[in-house]
Design an enzyme around this catalytic site. Sequence first.
Site, short mmCIF file in Angstrom:
data_model
loop_
_atom_site.label_atom_id
_atom_site.label_comp_id
_atom_site.label_asym_id
_atom_site.label_seq_id
_atom_site.Cartn_x
_atom_site.Cartn_y
_atom_site.Cartn_z
N ARG A 1 -20.37 31.05 -16.13
CA ARG A 1 -20.32 29.60 -15.86
C ARG A 1 -21.51 29.13 -15.04
O ARG A 1 -21.66 27.94 -14.81
CB ARG A 1 -19.02 29.26 -15.10
CG ARG A 1 -17.78 29.37 -15.97
CD ARG A 1 -16.57 28.69 -15.31
NE ARG A 1 -16.14 29.36 -14.10
CZ ARG A 1 -15.21 30.34 -14.08
NH1 ARG A 1 -14.65 30.75 -15.20
NH2 ARG A 1 -14.85 30.89 -12.93
N ARG B 1 -21.80 13.16 -2.34
CA ARG B 1 -22.85 13.66 -1.46
C ARG B 1 -23.91 12.58 -1.30
O ARG B 1 -24.08 11.74 -2.18
CB ARG B 1 -23.50 14.93 -2.06
CG ARG B 1 -22.52 16.07 -2.35
CD ARG B 1 -21.87 16.66 -1.11
NE ARG B 1 -22.85 17.22 -0.18
CZ ARG B 1 -23.39 18.44 -0.29
NH1 ARG B 1 -23.05 19.22 -1.29
NH2 ARG B 1 -24.26 18.87 0.61
N PRO C 1 -24.73 25.72 2.92
CA PRO C 1 -25.80 26.69 2.68
C PRO C 1 -26.27 26.60 1.22
O PRO C 1 -25.45 26.53 0.31
CB PRO C 1 -25.13 28.04 2.93
CG PRO C 1 -23.91 27.73 3.73
CD PRO C 1 -23.49 26.35 3.34
N GLU C 2 -27.58 26.59 1.03
CA GLU C 2 -28.11 26.54 -0.33
C GLU C 2 -28.50 27.96 -0.76
O GLU C 2 -28.32 28.91 -0.01
CB GLU C 2 -29.25 25.52 -0.40
CG GLU C 2 -28.75 24.15 0.09
CD GLU C 2 -29.64 22.96 -0.28
OE1 GLU C 2 -30.40 23.04 -1.23
OE2 GLU C 2 -29.54 21.93 0.43
N ASN D 1 -28.08 19.89 -1.60
CA ASN D 1 -28.51 18.51 -1.35
C ASN D 1 -29.95 18.40 -0.86
O ASN D 1 -30.66 17.45 -1.21
CB ASN D 1 -27.57 17.90 -0.31
CG ASN D 1 -27.45 16.40 -0.47
OD1 ASN D 1 -27.93 15.86 -1.47
ND2 ASN D 1 -26.86 15.73 0.49
N LYS E 1 -25.01 30.04 -5.28
CA LYS E 1 -24.34 29.98 -3.98
C LYS E 1 -23.22 31.01 -3.85
O LYS E 1 -22.39 30.91 -2.95
CB LYS E 1 -23.81 28.57 -3.74
CG LYS E 1 -24.93 27.52 -3.71
CD LYS E 1 -24.38 26.14 -3.49
CE LYS E 1 -25.48 25.10 -3.55
NZ LYS E 1 -24.96 23.74 -3.41
#
Length: 306
Positions: free
Chosen positions: A149, A296, A2-3, A196, A52
């Site tokens: 981060r 990926r 999931p993006e 991706n 995410k």
Amino acid sequence: MPEGHTLHRLARQIDDLFVGRMWKVTSPQGRFAAGAALLDGRAPEQAEAWGKHLFVRVGHHVWQVHLGLYGAFSFRGDESFDGAATLGAPRAAAQAWDIRRDDDGWIVPTAPEGAVRARIRSPHGWADLRGPSRCAVLTAEEHREVIARLGPDPLRQPEGATLDDMIESFAGRLARRRTPLAAALMDQSVIAGVGNIYRAESLFLERLDPDMPARQLPAEQAAALWRRLTDQLRDGVREGVIRTVRTPDPPPSEATHDYRVSSHPEAERRHWVYRHHGTPCLRCGEAIAARELQGRTLYWCPGCQR
Ligand SMILES: [Zn+2]
């Protein structure tokens, strides 16, 4: 995986269905039992996404969920409990069930199916979390450390920040990376929420060579890439799917092939390059390429992304 758009949809749905009311939280699988106990019987105050990550604030604690590759929430309930049935990795459709209520008027959930890490309940329904890569209860301090981060998220503009501030932050982070641009876009400390598909599609539409060292990307192109990703992610939140093939972009006159070509002849094509390797580029006709980059698959067109 999931993006970012999925996480923002998830945060909104949890906000709509659970925030501001007492909920019950359990861990049918047991692995999250201690965390669930900290959340149970409280009223969640806010649900939000950053990249995410999903963060749900409950008193002094923050529930953090990262779905990873396989995680998903499924939702079920009465007619007032509406929204997407699942958010995250694709899941089988839920079986039909009869609505029953307990003595307190709360919907009685069905028995957990599979490894349910967390089950959250409202009077009107419940949500099951399965397969997350992270599910933890953080202190406020730990929450701040996680946030620190993360790079800027195009779907969230911090209070007081302008679009230019966001772009500057993104461009500044790219300028410190020697890695290929395609790798930098997947680095959540450079930009949060891109996965991706958005990586491949944004680089294609901006005609950017994925192998260009990130720090060599000129500032105006970094700004254009940020705007592109912002538009794409917002479309994804609105529509619930990633669909980057949209006219007039590129102008239809430039396209060498019909847009309506995909594995299903009837289906509208959604992506320019993602998983279209070996087929002709719709912009220049060259064969779309694919290769592994940091574990990926990267998709791009060697003909027009230079
Ligand atoms: Zn091309």
